[in-house]
Design a protein around this motif. Structure first.
Motif, short mmCIF file in Angstrom:
data_model
loop_
_atom_site.label_atom_id
_atom_site.label_comp_id
_atom_site.label_asym_id
_atom_site.label_seq_id
_atom_site.Cartn_x
_atom_site.Cartn_y
_atom_site.Cartn_z
N UNK A 198 -1.84 9.21 8.32
CA UNK A 198 -1.66 9.15 6.86
C UNK A 198 -2.98 8.87 6.18
N UNK A 199 -2.95 8.94 4.85
CA UNK A 199 -4.10 8.52 4.06
C UNK A 199 -3.61 7.94 2.74
N UNK A 200 -4.36 6.96 2.24
CA UNK A 200 -4.03 6.28 0.99
C UNK A 200 -5.31 5.88 0.28
N UNK A 201 -5.17 5.67 -1.03
CA UNK A 201 -6.29 5.16 -1.81
C UNK A 201 -6.23 3.63 -1.75
N UNK A 202 -7.23 3.03 -1.09
CA UNK A 202 -7.32 1.58 -0.94
C UNK A 202 -8.65 1.14 -1.53
N UNK A 203 -8.58 0.24 -2.52
CA UNK A 203 -9.77 -0.24 -3.23
C UNK A 203 -10.59 0.92 -3.83
N UNK A 204 -9.90 1.93 -4.37
CA UNK A 204 -10.57 3.05 -5.01
C UNK A 204 -11.17 4.07 -4.06
N UNK A 205 -10.86 3.96 -2.77
CA UNK A 205 -11.43 4.86 -1.76
C UNK A 205 -10.30 5.44 -0.92
N UNK A 206 -10.33 6.75 -0.63
CA UNK A 206 -9.32 7.40 0.19
C UNK A 206 -9.59 7.09 1.65
N UNK A 207 -8.67 6.35 2.29
CA UNK A 207 -8.88 5.91 3.68
C UNK A 207 -7.78 6.46 4.58
N UNK A 246 0.85 -1.19 0.00
CA UNK A 246 0.00 0.00 0.00
C UNK A 246 0.89 1.24 0.00
N UNK A 247 0.69 2.11 -1.01
CA UNK A 247 1.45 3.35 -1.12
C UNK A 247 0.82 4.40 -0.21
N UNK A 248 1.64 5.10 0.54
CA UNK A 248 1.16 6.18 1.41
C UNK A 248 1.07 7.44 0.55
N UNK A 249 -0.16 7.87 0.30
CA UNK A 249 -0.40 9.04 -0.56
C UNK A 249 0.02 10.33 0.13
N UNK A 250 -0.35 10.46 1.43
CA UNK A 250 -0.08 11.71 2.14
C UNK A 250 0.10 11.44 3.62
N UNK A 251 1.13 12.08 4.22
CA UNK A 251 1.30 12.08 5.67
C UNK A 251 0.66 13.37 6.16
N UNK A 252 -0.44 13.25 6.88
CA UNK A 252 -1.20 14.41 7.34
C UNK A 252 -0.49 15.10 8.51
#
Length: 81
Positions: free
Chosen positions: A54-63, A31-37
């Motif tokens: 953090x947040x990432x796109x997992x299964x097409x959803x930003x989690x 899982x790629x880490x999209x953003x460290x909040x």
């Protein structure tokens, strides 16, 4: 979010001793880490830990999720997801 505190493998780069996580493996999936909040430092049972929101796109959803880095042992944990 559910508390997991599960050990994970993390690919990170370090700048002046501070880790910057890029991606991690969970149940065989990378899982790629999209953003460290945010990043904070905390003590848990006397152990210094860095706490990353953090947040990432997992299964097409930003989690959102939270990971921790234990400074003494250099271990990573998926804290909440």
């Amino acid at each position: 979010m559910k508390i997991l505190m599960k050990p994970i493998e993390v690919l990170a780069w370090f700048e002046n001793g501070t880790p910057h996580p890029l991606r991690f493996k969970l149940d065989g999936k990378e899982i790629k880490i999209e953003q460290v909040v945010s990043m904070t430092e905390e003590k848990l049972a006397g152990n210094k830990m860095l706490y990353f929101r953090c947040q990432s796109e997992i299964n097409g959803e930003l989690k959102p999720f939270e990971i921790k880095f234990e400074l003494n042992t250099c271990k990573w944990f998926l804290y909440k997801m």
